[in-house]
Scaffold this motif. Structure first.
Motif, mmCIF file in Angstrom:
data_model
loop_
_atom_site.group_PDB
_atom_site.id
_atom_site.type_symbol
_atom_site.label_atom_id
_atom_site.label_comp_id
_atom_site.label_asym_id
_atom_site.label_seq_id
_atom_site.Cartn_x
_atom_site.Cartn_y
_atom_site.Cartn_z
ATOM 1 N N GLU A 184 0.819 -1.212 0.000
ATOM 2 C CA GLU A 184 0.000 0.000 0.000
ATOM 3 C C GLU A 184 0.857 1.268 0.000
ATOM 4 O O GLU A 184 0.360 2.359 -0.294
ATOM 5 C CB GLU A 184 -0.929 0.030 1.222
ATOM 6 N N ALA A 185 2.133 1.138 0.346
ATOM 7 C CA ALA A 185 3.023 2.302 0.330
ATOM 8 C C ALA A 185 2.991 2.945 -1.051
ATOM 9 O O ALA A 185 2.985 2.257 -2.074
ATOM 10 C CB ALA A 185 4.443 1.887 0.704
ATOM 11 N N SER A 186 2.945 4.269 -1.088
ATOM 12 C CA SER A 186 2.659 4.988 -2.328
ATOM 13 C C SER A 186 3.686 6.073 -2.601
ATOM 14 O O SER A 186 4.556 6.362 -1.775
ATOM 15 C CB SER A 186 1.245 5.594 -2.243
ATOM 16 N N ASP A 187 3.566 6.676 -3.783
ATOM 17 C CA ASP A 187 4.515 7.698 -4.212
ATOM 18 C C ASP A 187 4.117 9.093 -3.745
ATOM 19 O O ASP A 187 4.959 9.894 -3.345
ATOM 20 C CB ASP A 187 4.635 7.703 -5.734
ATOM 21 N N ARG A 188 2.823 9.401 -3.820
ATOM 22 C CA ARG A 188 2.339 10.737 -3.486
ATOM 23 C C ARG A 188 0.986 10.662 -2.788
ATOM 24 O O ARG A 188 0.175 9.779 -3.079
ATOM 25 C CB ARG A 188 2.198 11.595 -4.754
ATOM 26 N N LEU A 189 0.760 11.618 -1.898
ATOM 27 C CA LEU A 189 -0.546 11.832 -1.275
ATOM 28 C C LEU A 189 -1.157 13.089 -1.877
ATOM 29 O O LEU A 189 -0.510 14.142 -1.924
ATOM 30 C CB LEU A 189 -0.395 12.017 0.242
ATOM 31 N N ASN A 190 -2.396 12.985 -2.358
ATOM 32 C CA ASN A 190 -3.142 14.132 -2.862
ATOM 33 C C ASN A 190 -4.341 14.366 -1.955
ATOM 34 O O ASN A 190 -5.017 13.409 -1.554
ATOM 35 C CB ASN A 190 -3.641 13.869 -4.284
ATOM 36 N N PHE A 191 -4.625 15.636 -1.657
ATOM 37 C CA PHE A 191 -5.767 15.902 -0.792
ATOM 38 C C PHE A 191 -6.233 17.335 -0.909
ATOM 39 O O PHE A 191 -5.514 18.225 -1.371
ATOM 40 C CB PHE A 191 -5.431 15.579 0.672
ATOM 41 N N VAL A 192 -7.470 17.550 -0.492
ATOM 42 C CA VAL A 192 -8.022 18.866 -0.184
ATOM 43 C C VAL A 192 -8.765 18.707 1.134
ATOM 44 O O VAL A 192 -8.947 17.585 1.625
ATOM 45 C CB VAL A 192 -8.951 19.404 -1.295
#
Length: 221
Positions: A184-192
């Motif tokens: 589940e480890a990822s490259d980027r987190l995107n959020f608002v």
């Protein structure tokens, strides 16, 4: 977007909980002054603005009006991850109207588990509207981590994003804790961030807030 379920590998000590709000050697959250940082701790600041309801965010639609690698699931309140030589930490800070948002990422070796804290001193009923890029089964756009990697108080918005309610933090602010173990480890987190009480969305000048979670990153694990 794809979703995936995964379980962490062995041999990475998580300590007593998820993320530290006032971790020894890291930035002090008292008064949101951020007066001290450990050597090698990366910090950048960005400015945000209020988004009007119904507007798309950075090309991604949002709604209108036995293992030691993984710590037990917990609410987003403050808990400690003891600092070790095997943990890499980074920090990003964003300005939103009348407050700031701090994102801290702790990556634990050798399993690569990513412990993420999104914290703010903004009052009110707040939702983190989020997804990631990279990780298991990544096919582009926002990937939604599987149920085992979703924090408490998380719901799925269609197939587009996850929404996690902020919880009270020990420093008097609010926070969301996310843990991405193994694949589940990822490259980027995107959020608002959505302020439900005010009917406002906080973003980065019409785009999503984005935080790099690891170096490189060109796709799935």
């Amino acid at each position: 977007m794809s979703t995936s379920n995964s379980h962490p590998s062995m041999a990475c000590q998580a300590g007593a909980g998820l993320q530290a709000r006032d971790r020894s050697g890291l930035a002090s959250a008292s008064g949101w002054g951020f007066t001290a940082r450990a050597p090698g701790l990366t910090r950048h600041s960005y400015h945000a603005k209020v988004q009007t309801p119904g507007r798309s965010l950075g090309g991604h639609a949002r709604p209108g009006p036995g293992s030691h690698c993984r710590a037990p699931a917990a609410a987003a309140a403050a808990t400690d991850v003891p600092p070790t030589a095997d943990a890499q930490r980074s920090e990003r800070t964003f300005d939103i109207p009348g407050a700031r948002v701090r994102v801290e990422v702790v990556t634990r070796a050798p399993c690569g588990t990513q412990a993420i804290t999104v914290a703010t001193d903004k009052p009110g009923s707040l939702l983190l509207h989020w997804g990631v890029e990279g990780g298991a089964g990544y096919e582009g756009g926002w990937r939604l981590p599987g149920p085992g990697a979703r924090p408490p108080r998380t719901v799925q918005y269609k197939q587009r994003a996850l929404q996690t309610r902020f919880s009270p933090a020990a420093d008097g602010g609010q926070a969301v804790s996310i843990e991405l173990p193994g694949p589940e480890a990822s490259d980027r987190l995107n959020f608002v961030i959505k302020n439900e009480g005010m009917g406002e969305w906080y973003d980065l000048n019409g785009a999503n807030f984005q935080v790099q979670l690891r170096d490189g990153g060109g796709g799935g694990a």
